[in-house]
Write an enzyme that holds these catalytic residues in place. Structure first.
Site, PDB file in Angstrom:
ATOM      1  N   GLY A  28       0.798  -1.212   0.000  1.00  0.00           N
ATOM      2  CA  GLY A  28       0.000   0.000   0.000  1.00  0.00           C
ATOM      3  C   GLY A  28       0.834   1.266   0.000  1.00  0.00           C
ATOM      4  N   HIS A  31       2.511   4.571  -4.974  1.00  0.00           N
ATOM      5  CA  HIS A  31       3.084   5.681  -5.740  1.00  0.00           C
ATOM      6  C   HIS A  31       3.183   5.243  -7.200  1.00  0.00           C
ATOM      7  CE1 HIS A  31       6.725   3.302  -5.550  1.00  0.00           C
ATOM      8  NE2 HIS A  31       6.699   3.339  -4.232  1.00  0.00           N
ATOM      9  N   HIS A  34       4.375   1.712  -8.036  1.00  0.00           N
ATOM     10  CA  HIS A  34       3.377   0.631  -7.953  1.00  0.00           C
ATOM     11  C   HIS A  34       2.434   0.699  -9.161  1.00  0.00           C
ATOM     12  CE1 HIS A  34       4.123   1.355  -3.507  1.00  0.00           C
ATOM     13  NE2 HIS A  34       4.338   0.053  -3.598  1.00  0.00           N
ATOM     14  N   GLY A 144       8.918  -4.822  -8.675  1.00  0.00           N
ATOM     15  CA  GLY A 144       9.761  -3.726  -9.157  1.00  0.00           C
ATOM     16  C   GLY A 144      11.235  -4.064  -9.005  1.00  0.00           C
ATOM     17  N   LYS A 146      13.406  -2.078  -8.172  1.00  0.00           N
ATOM     18  CA  LYS A 146      13.980  -1.334  -7.041  1.00  0.00           C
ATOM     19  C   LYS A 146      14.342  -2.292  -5.894  1.00  0.00           C
ATOM     20  CE  LYS A 146      13.370   2.029  -3.607  1.00  0.00           C
ATOM     21  NZ  LYS A 146      12.704   1.146  -2.636  1.00  0.00           N
ATOM     22  N   GLN A 150      14.835  -8.828  -3.547  1.00  0.00           N
ATOM     23  CA  GLN A 150      13.518  -9.442  -3.357  1.00  0.00           C
ATOM     24  C   GLN A 150      13.081 -10.158  -4.644  1.00  0.00           C
ATOM     25  OE1 GLN A 150       9.990  -7.712  -1.241  1.00  0.00           O
ATOM     26  NE2 GLN A 150       9.414  -7.058  -3.290  1.00  0.00           N
ATOM     27  N   MET A 181      11.532   6.034  -6.591  1.00  0.00           N
ATOM     28  CA  MET A 181      10.259   6.177  -5.868  1.00  0.00           C
ATOM     29  C   MET A 181      10.156   5.104  -4.793  1.00  0.00           C
ATOM     30  SD  MET A 181       7.517   7.305  -8.659  1.00  0.00           S
ATOM     31  CE  MET A 181       7.826   8.765  -9.632  1.00  0.00           C
ATOM     32  N   SER A 182       9.707   5.519  -3.611  1.00  0.00           N
ATOM     33  CA  SER A 182       9.576   4.598  -2.487  1.00  0.00           C
ATOM     34  C   SER A 182       8.542   5.170  -1.534  1.00  0.00           C
ATOM     35  CB  SER A 182      10.923   4.481  -1.770  1.00  0.00           C
ATOM     36  OG  SER A 182      10.733   3.974  -0.470  1.00  0.00           O
ATOM     37  N   SER A 183       7.763   4.278  -0.908  1.00  0.00           N
ATOM     38  CA  SER A 183       6.778   4.756   0.068  1.00  0.00           C
ATOM     39  C   SER A 183       7.488   5.464   1.214  1.00  0.00           C
ATOM     40  CB  SER A 183       5.972   3.578   0.617  1.00  0.00           C
ATOM     41  OG  SER A 183       5.375   2.879  -0.441  1.00  0.00           O
TER      42      SER A 183
END
Ligand code: PAF
Length: 276
Positions: A28, A31, A34, A144, A146, A150, A181-183
């Site tokens: 969630g 941005h 996502h 992603g 980024k 993972q 971009m990152s939460s």
């Protein structure tokens, strides 16, 4: 767009979706990064499923689970605008009911880099992703670049466990000045936001050095480190140049090498990477 929070409802709605189904698992606070995964899934699939679940088991006891940014209402509006068919917003109890005790360990590639700094992180990630894949049964699942490690860990798990979904990894989305971009960027104060640019600058420097003929990992990492540590607010966690699939350290940088950085800017831990 249907929004469901139980596995039973998800499975009922999933049966009504046209195939192929693309799936984007998220935590969630969405941005553009996502949304680019959602758009990628939409281009290649007839139906798109998104999960929003801040997975407690991938956060260490000292990490930011409680303060991880959340805004499900806003997320749902964004997903509705993207034409998403089904959103899964389970509670922690739905995913980990009382008595839960089964975990996925992907060995060999999870104790290094992010795994060295975040003990148990990939055990939590692999476990929740496997559960979500079993629940959603997607044809393709989107991640992603980024979170490069993972993506490698998930690909390994999907291959090792013969899971029937294709893993698609899409490029990192960046702000106009290059910040990935990152939460977690929301936590950066305006001055920290400027300082954080040194992370991408160091990755650009690695590429320039490589293009200029430098092949020594040691020299490149050293120069990247110097660049970042010229900013007093930055604390470096790691810099690495590794094979993009095995994540093994490279002594000599080869084409396709993955260059990764993790650093603290004030209290915010940021990661970024590029493929050379
Ligand atoms: O990348 C993330 O947001 C999370 O690690 C994931 C894949 C949704 C698992 O919780």
């Amino acid at each position: 767009m249907k929004v469901v929070s139980t596995i039973q409802e998800l499975e009922r709605e999933r049966k009504m979706l046209s195939s192929p189904v693309g799936f984007v698992p998220t935590m969630g606070f969405l941005h553009e990064g996502h949304l680019s995964l959602v758009r990628g899934a939409g281009k290649e699939s007839k139906s798109v499923v998104v999960s929003i679940f801040v997975n407690p088991t991938q956060f260490g006891p000292e990490e930011d689970l409680a303060s991880y940014p959340r805004d499900v209402e806003r997320d749902l509006k964004l997903l509705e605008n993207e034409g998403v068919n089904l959103v899964f917003t389970p509670s922690a109890e739905e995913i980990y009911p009382p008595g839960y005790c089964t975990w996925v360990e992907v060995e060999g590639i999870t104790h290094i880099l992010e795994g060295a700094s975040r003990q148990g992180h990939f055990r939590g990630v692999a476990t929740v992703v496997l559960k979500l894949l079993n629940i959603v049964q997607p044809d393709r699942t989107y991640f992603g670049q980024k979170d490069a490690q993972q993506a490698v860990v998930i690909q390994r798990m999907v291959s090792d466990l013969n899971l029937d979904t294709e893993i698609v990894v899409l490029p990192t989305l960046r702000e106009p000045d290059g910040l990935a971009m990152s939460s977690r960027n929301i936590y950066l104060s305006p001055p920290e936001r400027k300082v954080a640019l040194c992370i991408f600058d160091s990755l650009r420097l690695a590429r320039e050095l490589y293009q200029g003929g430098e092949r020594s990992t040691e020299i490149i990492c050293h120069k990247m480190t110097d660049l970042m540590l010229s900013q007093p607010q930055v604390k470096l966690d790691y810099v690495g140049i590794v094979h993009p699939q095995t994540l093994k350290k490279m002594v000599e940088v080869k084409p396709g090498a993955l260059v990764l950085v993790a650093a603290w800017v004030g209290k915010v831990r940021l990661i970024d990477n590029i493929l050379i």
